[in-house]
Design a protein around this motif. Structure first.
Motif, short mmCIF file in Angstrom:
data_model
loop_
_atom_site.label_atom_id
_atom_site.label_comp_id
_atom_site.label_asym_id
_atom_site.label_seq_id
_atom_site.Cartn_x
_atom_site.Cartn_y
_atom_site.Cartn_z
N VAL A 1 0.80 -1.20 0.02
CA VAL A 1 -0.04 0.01 -0.04
C VAL A 1 0.88 1.38 -0.05
O VAL A 1 1.75 1.25 0.92
CB VAL A 1 -0.99 0.27 1.25
N LYS B 1 -1.80 -1.18 -4.25
CA LYS B 1 -2.40 -0.12 -4.17
C LYS B 1 -2.02 1.27 -4.17
O LYS B 1 -1.37 1.85 -3.21
CB LYS B 1 -2.93 -0.42 -2.76
N HIS C 1 -5.05 4.26 -12.46
CA HIS C 1 -4.20 4.47 -11.50
C HIS C 1 -3.44 5.82 -11.41
O HIS C 1 -2.90 6.28 -10.50
CB HIS C 1 -3.21 3.40 -11.40
#
Length: 237
Positions: free
Chosen positions: A164, A193, A224
């Motif tokens: 993440v 992520k 993204h």
């Protein structure tokens, strides 16, 4: 008063040296660091930039010398044995904290996937990632591709579920050729992520990506990132 020091291309030579400077801001140390021979005295525990070549476990003591650097550049050699990968994972636990990570020397998917994911897990507060895909060690790469990579344990299953990067804003990739492995690298990053503002892709000299390839990469990146930059083209949401 020295604030910049570069030690490079020293071959196998290594002599005892003590470097005393309270002003050190940027250190380029592409040589084996032996704490029995090499001393950095007076320098802060945090500096602006550190560039180092990882050669097995030789520079772990250098990494431990600093708590944090603004920019960290790692030049990674090909790992040739599973034990070297285990040592790499152990030694990189000593890396200083950073917000800008640059990685060079990872030229096959077998090496890139586990190593880059390990680094990203360690540096979850990164704001920028730079990856140079230049193939320096073609002999080792070709052997690895032809005979199968034995450096990384094949039984390990790599996952991005726990990667993440909430602070990440920019990703730059250099020496991109559009090969299958290069595209796989992008897919790997986008399974993490991440939500980034800018992705910049720089090709190797003499390589020009087709419009179809650029659109394909934009299709991967669009969910993204906001901006995708090539040398001559800009895509934006």
């Amino acid at each position: 008063m020295m604030y910049y020091l570069a030690l490079d291309n020293c071959g196998g030579r290594s002599v005892a040296v003590t470097i005393a400077t309270a002003m050190l801001a940027e250190l380029i140390w592409n040589h084996a660091y032996d704490p029995r021979l090499h001393k950095l005295e007076g320098a802060d525990r945090q500096i602006y930039r550190l560039v180092s070549t990882y050669m097995s476990k030789s520079n772990a003591a250098l990494f431990s010398r600093f708590d944090a650097v603004d920019e960290l550049c790692l030049r990674l050699s090909m790992l040739s044995k599973p034990q070297e990968y285990k040592e790499f994972v152990r030694d990189t636990d000593k890396l200083p904290k950073t917000k800008v990570l640059e990685v060079r020397g990872l030229s096959t998917k077998q090496h890139f996937e586990p190593i880059i994911l390990h680094l990203l897990r360690m540096h979850s507060r990164l704001t920028k990632i730079k990856v140079d895909l230049f193939r320096e060690n073609l002999k080792e790469i070709n052997h690895c591709l032809q005979h199968g990579c034995t450096c990384v344990p094949p039984a390990v299953s790599w996952t991005t579920d726990d990667v993440v990067l909430d602070s990440l804003e920019e990703v730059e990739i250099s020496s991109f050729t559009g090969s299958v492995e290069d595209v796989e690298l992008l897919k790997l990053l986008f399974t993490c992520k991440i939500k980034i503002r800018r992705l910049a892709i720089h090709t190797t000299p003499g390589v020009s990506l087709s419009r179809e390839m650029q659109k394909r990469i934009w299709g991967l990146a669009r969910p993204h990132c906001i901006f995708l930059e090539f040398e001559t083209t800009l895509f934006r949401r």
